[in-house]
Design a protein around this motif. Sequence first.
Motif, PDB file in Angstrom:
ATOM      1  N   LEU A 198      -1.147   5.009  -4.920  1.00 45.40           N
ATOM      2  CA  LEU A 198      -0.013   5.601  -3.676  1.00 45.40           C
ATOM      3  C   LEU A 198       1.219   4.721  -3.433  1.00 45.40           C
ATOM      4  O   LEU A 198       2.592   5.151  -2.995  1.00 45.40           O
ATOM      5  CB  LEU A 198      -0.720   5.388  -2.328  1.00 45.40           C
ATOM      6  CG  LEU A 198      -1.853   6.165  -2.523  1.00 45.40           C
ATOM      7  CD1 LEU A 198      -3.020   6.078  -0.630  1.00 45.40           C
ATOM      8  CD2 LEU A 198      -1.711   7.904  -2.601  1.00 45.40           C
ATOM      9  N   LEU A 199       1.102   3.243  -3.950  1.00 40.90           N
ATOM     10  CA  LEU A 199       1.747   2.517  -3.636  1.00 40.90           C
ATOM     11  C   LEU A 199       1.788   1.707  -5.629  1.00 40.90           C
ATOM     12  O   LEU A 199       1.058   1.257  -5.885  1.00 40.90           O
ATOM     13  CB  LEU A 199       2.331   1.372  -2.565  1.00 40.90           C
ATOM     14  CG  LEU A 199       3.001   1.228  -1.662  1.00 40.90           C
ATOM     15  CD1 LEU A 199       2.731   0.451  -0.724  1.00 40.90           C
ATOM     16  CD2 LEU A 199       4.286   2.331  -1.516  1.00 40.90           C
ATOM     17  N   HIS A 200       3.304   1.564  -6.198  1.00 47.21           N
ATOM     18  CA  HIS A 200       3.240   0.595  -7.350  1.00 47.21           C
ATOM     19  C   HIS A 200       2.800  -0.770  -7.171  1.00 47.21           C
ATOM     20  O   HIS A 200       2.123  -1.393  -8.189  1.00 47.21           O
ATOM     21  CB  HIS A 200       4.912   0.639  -7.954  1.00 47.21           C
ATOM     22  CG  HIS A 200       4.564   0.200  -9.144  1.00 47.21           C
ATOM     23  ND1 HIS A 200       3.806   0.734 -10.824  1.00 47.21           N
ATOM     24  CD2 HIS A 200       4.950  -1.127  -9.527  1.00 47.21           C
ATOM     25  CE1 HIS A 200       4.045  -0.036 -11.669  1.00 47.21           C
ATOM     26  NE2 HIS A 200       4.902  -1.132 -10.841  1.00 47.21           N
ATOM     27  N   ALA A 201       4.155  -1.127  -6.544  1.00 46.12           N
ATOM     28  CA  ALA A 201       3.572  -2.830  -6.080  1.00 46.12           C
ATOM     29  C   ALA A 201       3.545  -2.984  -4.392  1.00 46.12           C
ATOM     30  O   ALA A 201       4.792  -2.300  -3.529  1.00 46.12           O
ATOM     31  CB  ALA A 201       4.691  -3.213  -6.770  1.00 46.12           C
ATOM     32  N   ALA A 202       2.970  -3.988  -4.050  1.00 47.38           N
ATOM     33  CA  ALA A 202       2.802  -4.932  -2.720  1.00 47.38           C
ATOM     34  C   ALA A 202       3.063  -6.129  -2.415  1.00 47.38           C
ATOM     35  O   ALA A 202       1.717  -6.317  -3.378  1.00 47.38           O
ATOM     36  CB  ALA A 202       1.676  -3.850  -1.455  1.00 47.38           C
ATOM     37  N   VAL A 203       3.414  -6.894  -2.606  1.00 44.70           N
ATOM     38  CA  VAL A 203       3.529  -8.419  -2.877  1.00 44.70           C
ATOM     39  C   VAL A 203       4.477  -8.716  -1.284  1.00 44.70           C
ATOM     40  O   VAL A 203       5.158  -8.635  -0.610  1.00 44.70           O
ATOM     41  CB  VAL A 203       4.002  -9.010  -3.833  1.00 44.70           C
ATOM     42  CG1 VAL A 203       4.073 -10.306  -4.168  1.00 44.70           C
ATOM     43  CG2 VAL A 203       3.713  -8.340  -4.838  1.00 44.70           C
ATOM     44  N   ARG A 204       3.062  -9.824  -1.131  1.00 40.56           N
ATOM     45  CA  ARG A 204       3.999 -10.940   0.676  1.00 40.56           C
ATOM     46  C   ARG A 204       4.306 -12.134  -0.033  1.00 40.56           C
ATOM     47  O   ARG A 204       3.847 -12.650  -1.400  1.00 40.56           O
ATOM     48  CB  ARG A 204       2.047 -11.190   1.135  1.00 40.56           C
ATOM     49  CG  ARG A 204       2.300 -11.552   2.297  1.00 40.56           C
ATOM     50  CD  ARG A 204       1.532 -12.347   2.974  1.00 40.56           C
ATOM     51  NE  ARG A 204       0.278 -12.101   3.124  1.00 40.56           N
ATOM     52  CZ  ARG A 204      -0.413 -13.246   2.865  1.00 40.56           C
ATOM     53  NH1 ARG A 204      -0.159 -14.483   3.226  1.00 40.56           N
ATOM     54  NH2 ARG A 204      -1.375 -13.595   2.008  1.00 40.56           N
ATOM     55  N   THR A 205       5.416 -12.148   0.845  1.00 44.87           N
ATOM     56  CA  THR A 205       6.435 -13.459   0.303  1.00 44.87           C
ATOM     57  C   THR A 205       5.614 -15.127   1.259  1.00 44.87           C
ATOM     58  O   THR A 205       5.450 -14.279   2.380  1.00 44.87           O
ATOM     59  CB  THR A 205       7.780 -13.508   0.582  1.00 44.87           C
ATOM     60  OG1 THR A 205       7.884 -13.262   1.792  1.00 44.87           O
ATOM     61  CG2 THR A 205       8.070 -11.911   0.123  1.00 44.87           C
ATOM     62  N   PRO A 206       6.256 -15.774   0.880  1.00 45.69           N
ATOM     63  CA  PRO A 206       6.008 -17.228   1.597  1.00 45.69           C
ATOM     64  C   PRO A 206       6.674 -17.209   2.926  1.00 45.69           C
ATOM     65  O   PRO A 206       6.124 -17.757   3.899  1.00 45.69           O
ATOM     66  CB  PRO A 206       6.340 -18.409   0.559  1.00 45.69           C
ATOM     67  CG  PRO A 206       6.469 -17.126  -0.782  1.00 45.69           C
ATOM     68  CD  PRO A 206       6.450 -15.882   0.131  1.00 45.69           C
ATOM     69  N   PHE A 207       7.268 -16.443   3.554  1.00 45.46           N
ATOM     70  CA  PHE A 207       8.142 -16.041   4.210  1.00 45.46           C
ATOM     71  C   PHE A 207       7.915 -14.972   5.098  1.00 45.46           C
ATOM     72  O   PHE A 207       7.943 -14.950   6.385  1.00 45.46           O
ATOM     73  CB  PHE A 207       9.565 -15.815   4.328  1.00 45.46           C
ATOM     74  CG  PHE A 207      10.260 -17.141   3.042  1.00 45.46           C
ATOM     75  CD1 PHE A 207       9.845 -18.027   3.555  1.00 45.46           C
ATOM     76  CD2 PHE A 207      10.593 -16.909   2.418  1.00 45.46           C
ATOM     77  CE1 PHE A 207      11.061 -18.984   2.670  1.00 45.46           C
ATOM     78  CE2 PHE A 207      11.291 -17.878   1.417  1.00 45.46           C
ATOM     79  CZ  PHE A 207      10.805 -18.732   1.264  1.00 45.46           C
TER      80      PHE A 207
END
Length: 78
Positions: free
Chosen positions: A28-37
């Motif tokens: 349903l999404l291609h990508a989801a990435v949490r950043t260090p911030f």
Amino acid sequence: MHSRPSRPSEPTVAEADAWAYVLVRRQLLHAAVRTPFGQWLVQDQRDGPVRVLAGPADVVALAATIQQRTRSTRPESR
């Protein structure tokens, strides 16, 4: 339309992680990435733009929007 009960607290990082995983796994999404911030980078399609979400609440809100969209577009099964 059903009213959604109010949340007792803000979504946690763990909840956002879980939703992000499910959305990507179900394509349903291609990508989801949490950043260090604490922000999230999400991409609907491989060649699509990358959006920046401010935090876990925005990821959970996106998941709710996607759920609502998929429920309203699928045929009713009876």
